[in-house]
Design an enzyme around this catalytic site. Structure first.
Site, mmCIF file in Angstrom:
data_model
loop_
_atom_site.group_PDB
_atom_site.id
_atom_site.type_symbol
_atom_site.label_atom_id
_atom_site.label_comp_id
_atom_site.label_asym_id
_atom_site.label_seq_id
_atom_site.Cartn_x
_atom_site.Cartn_y
_atom_site.Cartn_z
ATOM 1 N N LYS A 1 0.862 -1.184 0.000
ATOM 2 C CA LYS A 1 0.000 0.000 0.000
ATOM 3 C C LYS A 1 0.895 1.229 0.000
ATOM 4 O O LYS A 1 2.011 1.187 0.528
ATOM 5 C CB LYS A 1 -0.873 0.024 1.258
ATOM 6 C CG LYS A 1 -2.105 0.873 1.125
ATOM 7 C CD LYS A 1 -3.226 0.083 0.492
ATOM 8 C CE LYS A 1 -4.438 0.922 0.172
ATOM 9 N NZ LYS A 1 -5.586 0.065 -0.190
ATOM 10 N N ASP B 1 -6.895 4.243 -4.819
ATOM 11 C CA ASP B 1 -7.544 4.076 -3.511
ATOM 12 C C ASP B 1 -8.238 5.419 -3.248
ATOM 13 O O ASP B 1 -8.496 6.168 -4.206
ATOM 14 C CB ASP B 1 -6.504 3.727 -2.424
ATOM 15 C CG ASP B 1 -7.152 3.219 -1.131
ATOM 16 O OD1 ASP B 1 -7.552 2.056 -1.086
ATOM 17 O OD2 ASP B 1 -7.272 4.005 -0.169
HETATM 18 O O1 2IT Z 1 -7.969 -1.500 -0.959
HETATM 19 C C1 2IT Z 1 -7.845 -2.035 -2.081
HETATM 20 O O2 2IT Z 1 -7.967 -3.243 -2.229
HETATM 21 C C2 2IT Z 1 -7.555 -1.158 -3.206
HETATM 22 N N1 2IT Z 1 -7.438 0.037 -3.016
HETATM 23 C C3 2IT Z 1 -7.350 -1.731 -4.566
HETATM 24 C C4 2IT Z 1 -5.959 -2.216 -4.734
HETATM 25 C C5 2IT Z 1 -5.598 -2.664 -6.128
HETATM 26 O O3 2IT Z 1 -4.414 -2.966 -6.311
HETATM 27 O O4 2IT Z 1 -6.443 -2.715 -7.009
#
Ligand code: 2IT
Length: 446
Positions: free
Chosen positions: A124, A164
């Site tokens: 993340k 996100d």
């Molecule tokens: O919280 C999540 O799963 C997302 N923001 C999507 C992450 C992604 O790599 O598609």
């Protein structure tokens, strides 16, 4: 497993990382039983290893606003766990972003990605950048500055970011553009890309669609059809939009959405052009829902309030962590809610979850309910590798199948003696087992 001792040690190592410690605590409580039954986990010190990120990058992000004033934000990328595949997870731009919030999100992402059945590790990233009131050019410059540092640490087989909160197709475009310029290649290092440049159909809708698919499976365990049910949603961004679209398509009636300024109650139902309008609100960069009530007469705006006071059958928190607390949960239960699908990551506080589980209502945790987003990112990566693009129907079919599989995994691991399905436990155990077993197989590398 001595959860209290482990938590005390972790707290001493990472004082003040509240959200991170909250996320870890929940997982440890869920998995202690299977952990104790599998002595190899203790032998490999899986818990001590799984709660620490593989690595974290922290960097400054300087940028100039339209008046030429210089600002400095902090950028992060947490590469949490790469056991089962390249790090994968979104980028969040929001003033609440800290190392603690991104560590909790990376930790959650690790188990969520394991649940998708696709080979993706957890990561993340993000920044404390506040897009509110910023022009398109300012957002572009910020994204470019952010990527000027981050591009060194990502790659199609190492770490694949996505959107996100605060990061949608526009921001992904600016970041991917800068990556392409610096790296000199066109590999699909981001997901959530535009359709013209390697994106996947259904990705924008996927988190919301997947969440509603998951909710229909939860309802089915009690013989309930989503058709005709009332739904409250928090948030008005991309995820809330997708959930509103699918819930409406399946015959439910969405009666509430919300923003940081309050919530909208629309008894007639938020459908059609009203759902499209949610995107307009998001693109205005104002971060408010109040204008909805002026645009659509018959709806009402409740300033400073949360939508959980509305009596509904289904509640879908789609905004941010800890947005639904114990009091909100008690109110929902008192008003006879049937099902709560946590679509935001860790949207409910531990007190709220306890209230739902005690009341034996259907409660699906974020890492299962919202996994359709990252799963469809995985499908975008597959299409990029194949140099192909699948039809809407094909992507949707795979998404549906994945959500059904996640639901089955939760039932398998979370059904209690009295038949109640504890989806929190089920999701945590299913995700944990896959990552923990892989870490044992791969030797002491992380
Ligand atoms: O919280 C999540 O799963 C997302 N923001 C999507 C992450 C992604 O790599 O598609």
């Amino acid at each position: 497993m001595d959860v209290n001792k482990l938590m005390a040690e972790l707290e001493a190592k990472h004082p003040g990382e509240k959200e991170f410690l909250q996320a870890v605590h929940e997982v440890l409580e869920s998995v202690k039983e299977v952990y104790d039954k599998n002595p190899k986990f203790e032998k490999h010190k899986i818990i001590e290893r799984i709660v620490e990120p593989d690595r974290v990058f922290i960097f400054k992000v300087p940028w100039a606003d339209d008046q030429g004033n210089i600002h400095v934000n902090i950028g992060y990328r947490v590469q949490f766990n790469g056991a089962i595949g390249p790090y994968k997870g979104g980028i969040r731009f929001h003033p609440s972003v800290t190392l603690s919030s991104l560590k909790f999100l990376g930790f959650e992402q690790t188990f969520k990605n394991a649940l998708t059945t696709l080979p993706m590790g957890g990561g993340k990233g993000g920044s404390d950048f506040n897009a509110k009131g910023r022009s398109d050019n300012e957002i572009m410059r910020f994204c470019q500055s952010f990527m000027l540092e981050l591009w060194k640490h990502i790659g199609p087989e190492t770490d694949v970011p996505a959107g996100d909160i605060g990061v949608g197709a526009r921001e992904v475009g600016y970041m991917y553009g800068m990556y392409k310029k610096l790296a000199g290649d066109h590999t699909g290092v981001f997901t959530g890309k535009g359709l013209n440049w390697g994106g996947s159909l259904i990705r924008p809708e996927a988190t919301g669609f997947g969440a509603v698919y998951f909710v229909t499976h939860m309802l089915k365990t009690r013989g309930i059809d989503i058709k005709g049910k009332t739904v409250s949603i928090s948030g008005f961004g991309n995820v809330a939009w997708g959930a509103a679209l699918k819930a409406t398509e399946l015959g439910a009636k969405v009666v509430a959405i919300s923003g940081p300024d309050g919530y909208i109650y629309d008894e007639a139902g938020i459908s059609g052009e009203k759902i499209d309008y949610m995107l307009e609100l998001r693109h205005s960069n104002q971060d408010i829902v109040a204008p909805y009530a002026q645009k659509f007469p018959g709806s009402k705006f409740f300033a400073g309030k949360k939508p959980w006071e509305v009596k509904v059958d289904i509640a879908l928190p789609c905004a941010i962590q800890n947005e639904l607390n114990g009091d909100d949960a008690a109110m929902l239960v008192k008003n006879g809610v049937t099902c709560v699908g946590e679509v935001s990551n860790m949207g409910c506080t531990p007190e709220a979850i306890e209230t739902f589980i005690k009341a034996k209502i259907l409660f699906g945790p974020g890492k299962a309910v919202n996994a359709g987003g990252v799963a469809t990112s995985g499908l975008e990566m597959s299409q990029n590798s194949l140099k192909m693009s699948w039809t809407r129907e094909e992507v949707d079919m795979r998404l549906k199948q994945i959500m059904e599989n996640i639901h089955t995994a939760c039932v398998d691991h979370g059904t209690e003696k009295d038949g109640y399905i504890n989806y929190v436990k089920g999701a945590n155990i299913a995700g944990f087992m896959k990552v923990a077993n892989t870490m044992c197989d791969l030797g002491l590398i992380m």
